[in-house]
Design a protein around this motif. Structure first.
Motif, PDB file in Angstrom:
ATOM      1  N   MET A 136       1.023  -9.056   0.369  1.00 32.86           N
ATOM      2  CA  MET A 136       2.418  -9.375   0.660  1.00 32.86           C
ATOM      3  C   MET A 136       3.236  -9.246  -0.621  1.00 32.86           C
ATOM      4  SD  MET A 136       2.052 -12.580   3.317  1.00 32.86           S
ATOM      5  CE  MET A 136       3.723 -12.392   3.967  1.00 32.86           C
ATOM      6  N   GLU A 137       4.395  -8.579  -0.515  1.00 34.27           N
ATOM      7  CA  GLU A 137       5.243  -8.329  -1.674  1.00 34.27           C
ATOM      8  C   GLU A 137       6.685  -8.699  -1.361  1.00 34.27           C
ATOM      9  OE1 GLU A 137       4.111  -4.193  -3.409  1.00 34.27           O
ATOM     10  OE2 GLU A 137       3.448  -4.225  -1.307  1.00 34.27           O
ATOM     11  N   PRO A 138       7.307  -9.504  -2.210  1.00 42.30           N
ATOM     12  CA  PRO A 138       8.735  -9.781  -2.003  1.00 42.30           C
ATOM     13  C   PRO A 138       9.551  -8.512  -2.248  1.00 42.30           C
ATOM     14  CG  PRO A 138       8.017 -10.636  -4.123  1.00 42.30           C
ATOM     15  CD  PRO A 138       6.778 -10.158  -3.415  1.00 42.30           C
ATOM     16  N   VAL A 139      10.485  -8.241  -1.377  1.00 37.56           N
ATOM     17  CA  VAL A 139      11.304  -7.033  -1.523  1.00 37.56           C
ATOM     18  C   VAL A 139      12.458  -7.370  -2.457  1.00 37.56           C
ATOM     19  CG1 VAL A 139      12.614  -5.251  -0.335  1.00 37.56           C
ATOM     20  CG2 VAL A 139      10.631  -6.284   0.787  1.00 37.56           C
ATOM     21  N   ILE A 188       8.262 -17.737  -5.595  1.00 41.22           N
ATOM     22  CA  ILE A 188       7.584 -17.333  -6.840  1.00 41.22           C
ATOM     23  C   ILE A 188       7.911 -15.900  -7.229  1.00 41.22           C
ATOM     24  CG2 ILE A 188       5.713 -18.958  -6.435  1.00 41.22           C
ATOM     25  CD1 ILE A 188       3.961 -16.622  -5.543  1.00 41.22           C
ATOM     26  N   ARG A 189       8.452 -15.135  -6.270  1.00 41.18           N
ATOM     27  CA  ARG A 189       8.865 -13.745  -6.509  1.00 41.18           C
ATOM     28  C   ARG A 189       7.713 -12.889  -7.039  1.00 41.18           C
ATOM     29  NH1 ARG A 189      14.782 -14.554  -9.492  1.00 41.18           N
ATOM     30  NH2 ARG A 189      15.673 -15.911  -7.870  1.00 41.18           N
ATOM     31  N   SER A 190       6.558 -13.074  -6.424  1.00 41.37           N
ATOM     32  CA  SER A 190       5.379 -12.341  -6.869  1.00 41.37           C
ATOM     33  C   SER A 190       4.508 -12.002  -5.670  1.00 41.37           C
ATOM     34  CB  SER A 190       4.588 -13.181  -7.873  1.00 41.37           C
ATOM     35  OG  SER A 190       3.448 -12.486  -8.325  1.00 41.37           O
ATOM     36  N   SER A 191       3.778 -10.902  -5.786  1.00 39.17           N
ATOM     37  CA  SER A 191       2.892 -10.474  -4.713  1.00 39.17           C
ATOM     38  C   SER A 191       1.713 -11.435  -4.565  1.00 39.17           C
ATOM     39  CB  SER A 191       2.368  -9.059  -5.007  1.00 39.17           C
ATOM     40  OG  SER A 191       1.348  -8.709  -4.097  1.00 39.17           O
ATOM     41  N   CYS A 192       1.249 -11.594  -3.336  1.00 39.54           N
ATOM     42  CA  CYS A 192       0.064 -12.400  -3.036  1.00 39.54           C
ATOM     43  C   CYS A 192      -0.816 -11.631  -2.061  1.00 39.54           C
ATOM     44  CB  CYS A 192       0.443 -13.747  -2.420  1.00 39.54           C
ATOM     45  SG  CYS A 192       1.355 -14.851  -3.517  1.00 39.54           S
ATOM     46  N   GLY A 193      -2.113 -11.869  -2.132  1.00 35.18           N
ATOM     47  CA  GLY A 193      -3.038 -11.217  -1.219  1.00 35.18           C
ATOM     48  C   GLY A 193      -3.850 -12.232  -0.444  1.00 35.18           C
TER      49      GLY A 193
END
Length: 345
Positions: free
Chosen positions: A101-104, A69-74
């Motif tokens: 969590m963040e995709p780099v 999804i290329r997006s941050s999740c908590g």
């Protein structure tokens, strides 16, 4: 020390996709506190830890979806409940941990490389993340001690957040309330690796350099004997300086955050080094040897407040490895005490 240094090095040297996980809030007790980071690569490899194994498997399982999804999740993990309907099993940690969590992606990668450059230049950098109600990250910024700013922040970066860098709160990691903003803010200050300069490259300096580097120190070894001051004996050292005390001391820009251990086993050279170093503002100055020998080295002069002798914690150490353990333990103890003072003046 912080895992961020190993993470930044790995990101720089690796082209695999990855996800960065950060503890943003802790309620109660937990193995790691706010600001702890961990990197998950798409192939399953990991760098760093966020717990004693309670969280890592669950977080790793979420990595493919986050990369997709290329997006941050908590995520919120309740480590205090034994209720089978809650997350996981009872761990005994007794706390609640929030993880972002963040995709780099390429943008974050560029900013992390800039962060590494600043830390390598011994510059502190404060991280600021805007946290959404679902615990994910929407915006982030990095502010250096000189107020240089970089990051991914929609709109103008608030002046209140720049001013936060100069406040006492900037040394305390965790969630903050900033009145002008309509969201929660997470802050954490990344510190450069503490630097250990070892004067003396004898056999007992080798385990000290190795253990200190593994603990997170940036190690410099200085000695005038090329047969000892050799890379094959100090593979983990950042630098080797070959020269006599008066030569190597002049080549080092000492700071008040530096740790120094004198262990050349040459009385005259040690005496020269103490004379050169005693007037400098160091975080730690340790001398290997007995109290009697050190008093002779000082020649009846005053004892600097930062002087530790005999060097290392009194654990009854015997032999190079055990002595190295005692020294590194005292270095870490001093480092933590200094950090605590800066956080709680």
């Amino acid at each position: 020390m912080e895992d961020i240094h190993r993470i930044l090095e790995a990101i720089k040297c690796n082209n695999k996709r990855s996800v960065l996980a950060t503890i943003t809030h802790v309620e109660g007790s937990a193995y790691r506190k706010e600001g702890a980071t961990m990197l998950f690569f798409e192939d399953g490899s990991q760098i760093g830890v966020l717990s004693t194994g309670c969280l890592e498997a669950d977080l790793a399982a979420r990595v493919p979806d986050i990369l997709e999804i290329r997006s941050s999740c908590g995520f919120r993990f309740d480590l205090q409940s034994s209720d089978p309907l809650t997350w996981g099993e009872e761990t005994g940690c007794g706390g609640v941990v929030h993880v972002a969590m963040e995709p780099v992606d390429n943008v974050l990668l560029d900013h992390l490389c800039i962060l590494k450059d600043y830390l390598d230049r011994q510059t502190e950098v404060m991280l600021i993340k805007k946290i959404n109600p679902d615990l994910s990250v929407s915006d982030y910024g990095f502010v250096t001690e000189n107020r240089d700013l970089f990051g991914e922040w929609r709109g103008e970066f608030p002046q209140d957040l720049l001013d936060l860098k100069d406040s006492v709160d900037s040394q305390k990691s965790g969630m903050k309330q900033v009145p002008p903003l309509n969201s929660d803010i997470f802050i954490h200050t990344y510190h450069p690796k503490p630097r250990l300069i070892i004067f003396g490259a004898g056999q007992d300096a080798r385990p000290l350099a190795s253990f200190a580097a593994a603990t997170g120190f940036s190690v410099i070894v200085a000695d005038w004997r090329p047969v000892l001051c050799d890379r094959k004996y100090f593979p983990d050292a950042e630098a080797l300086l070959l020269g006599f005390p008066e030569e190597t001391v002049d080549r080092i820009h000492f700071t008040s955050k530096d740790f120094v251990v004198v262990m050349t086993h040459n009385f005259r050279r040690d005496q020269e080094l103490i004379r050169f170093l005693s007037g400098r503002q160091l975080s730690y100055l340790g001398i290997l040897g007995s109290k009697r020998r050190t008093k002779r080295l000082l020649s009846g002069g005053s004892i600097p407040a930062n002087l530790h002798f005999p060097v290392g914690l009194a654990i009854g150490a015997d032999g190079p490895e055990e002595i190295a353990v005692s020294i590194v333990a005292e270095l870490v103890q001093t480092y933590r005490k200094n950090r605590t003072r800066s956080c709680c003046p």
